[in-house]
Write a protein that holds these residues in place. Structure first.
Motif, mmCIF file in Angstrom:
data_model
loop_
_atom_site.group_PDB
_atom_site.id
_atom_site.type_symbol
_atom_site.label_atom_id
_atom_site.label_comp_id
_atom_site.label_asym_id
_atom_site.label_seq_id
_atom_site.Cartn_x
_atom_site.Cartn_y
_atom_site.Cartn_z
ATOM 1 N N LYS A 27 39.691 -17.019 7.438
ATOM 2 C CA LYS A 27 38.700 -16.682 8.446
ATOM 3 C C LYS A 27 37.895 -17.947 8.746
ATOM 4 O O LYS A 27 37.498 -18.663 7.834
ATOM 5 C CB LYS A 27 37.759 -15.624 7.855
ATOM 6 N N ILE A 28 37.712 -18.256 10.002
ATOM 7 C CA ILE A 28 36.975 -19.477 10.368
ATOM 8 C C ILE A 28 35.646 -19.082 10.998
ATOM 9 O O ILE A 28 35.610 -18.239 11.888
ATOM 10 C CB ILE A 28 37.776 -20.320 11.394
ATOM 11 N N LYS A 29 34.580 -19.738 10.514
ATOM 12 C CA LYS A 29 33.263 -19.430 11.077
ATOM 13 C C LYS A 29 32.930 -20.449 12.168
ATOM 14 O O LYS A 29 32.862 -21.646 11.885
ATOM 15 C CB LYS A 29 32.226 -19.504 9.948
ATOM 16 N N GLU A 32 28.058 -24.439 15.927
ATOM 17 C CA GLU A 32 27.243 -24.489 17.146
ATOM 18 C C GLU A 32 27.904 -25.215 18.337
ATOM 19 O O GLU A 32 27.913 -24.657 19.451
ATOM 20 C CB GLU A 32 25.910 -25.148 16.807
ATOM 21 N N THR A 195 39.889 -35.306 19.043
ATOM 22 C CA THR A 195 40.510 -35.261 17.715
ATOM 23 C C THR A 195 39.413 -35.349 16.651
ATOM 24 O O THR A 195 38.321 -35.861 16.922
ATOM 25 C CB THR A 195 41.466 -36.451 17.526
ATOM 26 N N SER A 200 32.957 -37.378 15.395
ATOM 27 C CA SER A 200 31.611 -37.829 14.991
ATOM 28 C C SER A 200 31.021 -38.797 16.021
ATOM 29 O O SER A 200 29.812 -38.910 16.159
ATOM 30 C CB SER A 200 31.657 -38.472 13.613
ATOM 31 N N GLU A 201 31.867 -39.484 16.768
ATOM 32 C CA GLU A 201 31.425 -40.434 17.793
ATOM 33 C C GLU A 201 30.589 -39.746 18.875
ATOM 34 O O GLU A 201 29.715 -40.336 19.495
ATOM 35 C CB GLU A 201 32.668 -41.075 18.431
ATOM 36 N N TYR A 203 28.624 -36.922 18.621
ATOM 37 C CA TYR A 203 27.434 -36.142 18.262
ATOM 38 C C TYR A 203 26.159 -36.646 18.962
ATOM 39 O O TYR A 203 25.321 -35.834 19.347
ATOM 40 C CB TYR A 203 27.276 -36.056 16.740
ATOM 41 N N PRO A 204 25.974 -37.973 19.135
ATOM 42 C CA PRO A 204 24.762 -38.401 19.865
ATOM 43 C C PRO A 204 24.699 -37.822 21.272
ATOM 44 O O PRO A 204 23.619 -37.485 21.759
ATOM 45 C CB PRO A 204 24.908 -39.931 19.919
ATOM 46 N N TYR A 205 25.851 -37.681 21.930
ATOM 47 C CA TYR A 205 25.874 -37.178 23.313
ATOM 48 C C TYR A 205 25.685 -35.659 23.343
ATOM 49 O O TYR A 205 25.159 -35.111 24.300
ATOM 50 C CB TYR A 205 27.185 -37.576 24.003
ATOM 51 N N ASN A 207 23.807 -34.177 21.070
ATOM 52 C CA ASN A 207 22.396 -34.091 20.754
ATOM 53 C C ASN A 207 21.515 -34.341 21.971
ATOM 54 O O ASN A 207 20.480 -33.711 22.136
ATOM 55 C CB ASN A 207 22.092 -35.178 19.725
ATOM 56 N N SER A 208 21.942 -35.286 22.822
ATOM 57 C CA SER A 208 21.130 -35.634 23.988
ATOM 58 C C SER A 208 21.332 -34.645 25.137
ATOM 59 O O SER A 208 20.664 -34.732 26.154
ATOM 60 C CB SER A 208 21.487 -37.045 24.467
ATOM 61 N N GLY A 216 35.890 -30.152 17.953
ATOM 62 C CA GLY A 216 36.280 -31.293 17.124
ATOM 63 C C GLY A 216 37.536 -31.009 16.325
ATOM 64 O O GLY A 216 37.503 -30.241 15.367
ATOM 65 N N ARG A 219 40.023 -27.940 13.581
ATOM 66 C CA ARG A 219 38.995 -26.980 13.185
ATOM 67 C C ARG A 219 38.262 -26.453 14.435
ATOM 68 O O ARG A 219 38.030 -25.252 14.569
ATOM 69 C CB ARG A 219 38.022 -27.663 12.210
ATOM 70 N N GLY A 220 37.942 -27.353 15.347
ATOM 71 C CA GLY A 220 37.270 -26.960 16.593
ATOM 72 C C GLY A 220 38.130 -25.993 17.384
ATOM 73 O O GLY A 220 37.641 -24.978 17.899
#
Lengths: 268, 218, 255
Positions: A27-29, A32, A195, A200-201, A203-205, A207-208, A216, A219-220
């Protein structure tokens, strides 16, 4: 005792193959960024016209093709009209085209009315920027050679900013290029699927707020399938990935044990 | 003289492109659009140059290296086969090119990408060691993300959940820790890098535009 | 006070809508850039960039082993700034290699980058006074496809057994495939990249790394001429400016 590389590789091969053979699934949770991606698609009105850029090589199909399939399923289910294109990668043309066609057939969607496929054009980033100024200076025909001017839906499109949303599925830096040349410059809302190595590259975008959602890696894609209540390639693949992660975790512990044992014996 | 003309083109081009990005002047947009069209044409010709280089090297390898001639021979045959079949039958669904693409190119490329998993495992085994403070931080954060991104992380969080005074607290919550690592330290460090890289790009571009950096001018 | 966006918000005005803040930032950088060149600075100290310092050592070892050196360009082609910065470092590598009489092999994924690399290597060898060692056929195009490119480089590494491998430019998921394989052959590996997501992989498998902006400043560091270093000074002052701006924004929000 140091574990040989060959042993590590063999163990990894086993933990990847066995769960796939036995069809183990978990089961995958959803997290956000994926929930936001999902909700962004759900918030689009029926008949919305959006762009999906397929910017990955066939090499990364294991991670990104499940994303494309799930996304296409979601868009067709919600009666959203996607325009698929791959201006940044010529290699993916047939892979993307046939994969979409397969889903369209299953869901009884027609090419060049319920969805459009435009394929590849040379020009790389120049082509992207050109679409911001004049869409038809880059694409005039669909992949199967039909003139875009003959379709009513394209009558409202002059620039790429006339589309409601831009989604990029990428294995390289294309999301960043699209953020720079399309999102920032022409204000087109964007979401992306990348991929795991590249996730991780971005995440800043995220966040903004420049990226409305992010898928991602496998898993994504698996989280997205969970939200769509479908069990396809990504969720099946996650079992192999789970055991591979556990093996790597165990290897790290063994590596550290060896390191400290060696240090105690003074040979480090 | 040749150098001066090249420097002038870069200076004028650079200034126009910069102004075009910020200013609402139609003539600048028109120039920009034309430059973009030229770039597309040039990139198409660059492909021809690439093909020439590829074939020249393969033929050279075939001529001088008798032992491993199977590799250049495969490249040359594959190249011409795909080009000729593509020209005759097209590249759409159920064409010979599509068959080659789906059954040879796609699996071969996917195989190379899958090697990444093997290299990651051996690199993690070798490099994730608590040698000093920094590497210990890397080791701990890396391990948290490894577990936090798989269903095992969710499972551990679930079985260690406590209900205290109506609030739910998980004692070992790898997914939540992963989220924090990705959203806080990861984003902070990435932003610092982005600032540095952006300034580096602006500085290099300005040096090229104003002719201070002439390394490209050969 | 600090929200400048509204000043330029008018889309019918001279400034394009939504680009006011970035214009302000650009003007700030341009002023610093101009000032750094107007100021009469006689000396600018630089910190050591071990990745650049190690070029000589790596090529020297390669020469001792009788092996060639391999220069791998990133996936972003010229005119991307990362590719230009990489080519600038290649100039230095070529010069040192020419002094030692060591051949350079350089596979490429873009023909324009390939030509730039060819020219840079040629002038490096000419500067070192060894033009007879130039062999343009060793700087060649393979494919523009990411993983076939990586596979070809790994195969080339197996075949020629280079003593030193340089990776310069923008790399993506192929970085670890390249560097782990290179590491297993025992070659000294020096990388320089602006791909933030790939930095952990390069750190793991390479001996030296030019991280992010270090790649862009490498050219100035190599030349050691004041004009190039002034650009680096501008970058550092701009960074201090950004840090101060962030602190002021934070304080103004919290107070």
């Amino acid at each position: 005792m140091k574990i040989k590389k060959e042993v590590i590789y063999f163990l990894l091969l086993l933990v990847i193959i066995l769960p796939l053979i036995f069809g183990i699934s978990f089961k995958i949770k959803p997290t956000e960024p994926v929930i936001n991606f999902f909700q962004e698609i759900n918030s689009l009105k029926k008949g919305s016209f959006i762009v999906v850029t397929i910017s990955f090589d066939p090499s990364t199909k294991a991670e990104l093709l499940p994303m494309l399939d799930a996304l296409t399923y979601h868009l067709f289910k919600n009666d959203i009209i996607p325009v698929y294109m791959n201006p940044l990668n010529a290699n993916v043309t047939n892979l993307g085209y046939l994969s979409i066609k397969k889903i369209a057939r299953k869901m009884k969607k027609k090419e060049n009315s319920d969805y459009y496929y435009l394929g590849f054009v040379p020009g790389d980033k120049s082509a992207l920027q050109d679409m911001g100024e004049d869409f038809y200076s880059v694409y005039k025909k669909t992949f199967d050679g039909k003139d875009l001017e003959n379709f009513n839906i394209f009558k409202n499109i002059q620039k790429i900013s006339d589309f409601s949303l831009l989604i990029d599925l990428a294995d390289g830096n294309s999301t960043l290029d699209l953020l720079t040349y399309i999102n920032t410059k022409y204000g087109v809302p964007m979401a992306s699927g990348v991929t795991a190595v590249m996730a991780s590259e971005y995440y800043p975008y995220l966040n903004s707020g420049q990226l409305l959602g992010l898928l991602g890696g496998l898993r994504g894609a698996a989280e997205y399938e969970t939200l769509l209540d479908m069990s396809a390639k990504a969720r099946r693949g996650m079992s192999a990935q789970t055991f591979a992660h556990i093996l790597i975790f165990i290897l790290i512990i063994i590596g550290n044990y060896e390191y400290f044992k060696g240090k105690r014996h003074g040979n480090n | 003289m040749k150098e001066l003309i090249a420097l002038l083109i870069v200076l004028i081009g650079g200034v126009i492109m910069t102004l075009q990005y910020f200013l609402n002047i139609p003539v600048l947009d028109l120039i920009y659009k034309n430059v973009l069209d030229w770039s597309i044409v040039i990139s198409t010709f660059a492909l021809l140059l690439a093909i020439r280089s590829l074939l020249a090297r393969q033929f050279q390898d075939l001529k001088f290296k008798k032992v491993k001639s199977i590799f250049p021979l495969t490249t040359i045959i594959s190249f011409f086969t795909v080009v000729i079949l593509g020209l005759i039958f097209g590249i759409g669904e159920k064409t010979p090119v599509d068959f080659i693409y789906q059954n040879i190119q796609v699996p071969l490329q996917a195989t190379v990408f899958s090697l990444l998993a093997f290299y990651i495992s051996s690199a993690a085994y070798r490099a994730f060691r608590a040698k000093n403070f920094s590497s210990t931080v890397l080791l701990i954060s890396g391990s948290i993300v490894i577990i936090g991104r798989i269903p095992l992380g969710d499972f551990i969080a679930k079985i260690t959940t406590l209900h205290i005074n109506g609030s739910v607290i998980s004692l070992i919550d790898f997914p939540a820790w992963t989220k924090w690592i990705l959203n806080v330290p990861n984003v902070g460090i990435k932003r610092a890098f982005i600032f540095g890289i952006t300034l580096g790009i602006i500085s290099t571009s300005l040096k090229v535009i104003f002719g201070i950096e002439r390394g490209w001018l050969k | 006070m600090f929200n400048n966006a509204y000043i330029f918000a008018d889309s019918n005005g001279i400034i394009k809508s939504g680009r006011g803040e970035s214009l302000l930032f650009f003007i700030f950088v341009l002023i610093l850039f101009t000032l750094s060149y107007l100021l009469k600075i006689k000396h600018l100290p630089t910190r050591k960039l071990s990745g650049i310092e190690a070029i000589e050592e790596a090529i020297g070892r390669s020469t001792e082993m009788g092996s060639p050196i391999l220069y791998v360009a990133g996936l972003k082609p010229v005119p991307a700034v990362s590719a230009i910065a990489g080519i600038n470092v290649l100039g230095k590598i070529a010069e040192v290699a020419a002094n030692y009489g060591t051949p350079i092999i350089s596979p490429h994924n873009n023909s324009i980058t390939m030509i730039s690399a060819r020219e840079e290597i040629k002038s490096g060898f000419l500067r070192a006074g060894n033009p007879e060692l130039i062999n343009s056929s060793k700087i060649f195009y393979i494919t523009d496809s990411q993983f076939p490119y990586a596979a070809s480089i790994n195969s080339l590494t197996n075949e020629v057994k280079p003593g030193a491998i340089f990776y310069m430019g923008t790399f993506y998921a192929e970085s670890l495939i390249l560097t782990e394989h290179g590491q297993s052959t025992g070659a000294i590996q020096i990388a320089g990249t602006d791909s933030v997501a790939q930095i952990p992989f390069f750190i793991t498998s390479c001996d030296y790394l030019l991280m992010g902006e270090e790649l862009f400043t490498a050219s100035a560091y190599i030349k050691k001429d004041l004009n190039s270093l002034k650009g680096v000074l501008m970058q550092d002052i701009a960074k201090i400016g950004i840090i101060l701006y962030i602190i002021i924004r934070l304080l103004s929000k919290n107070l």
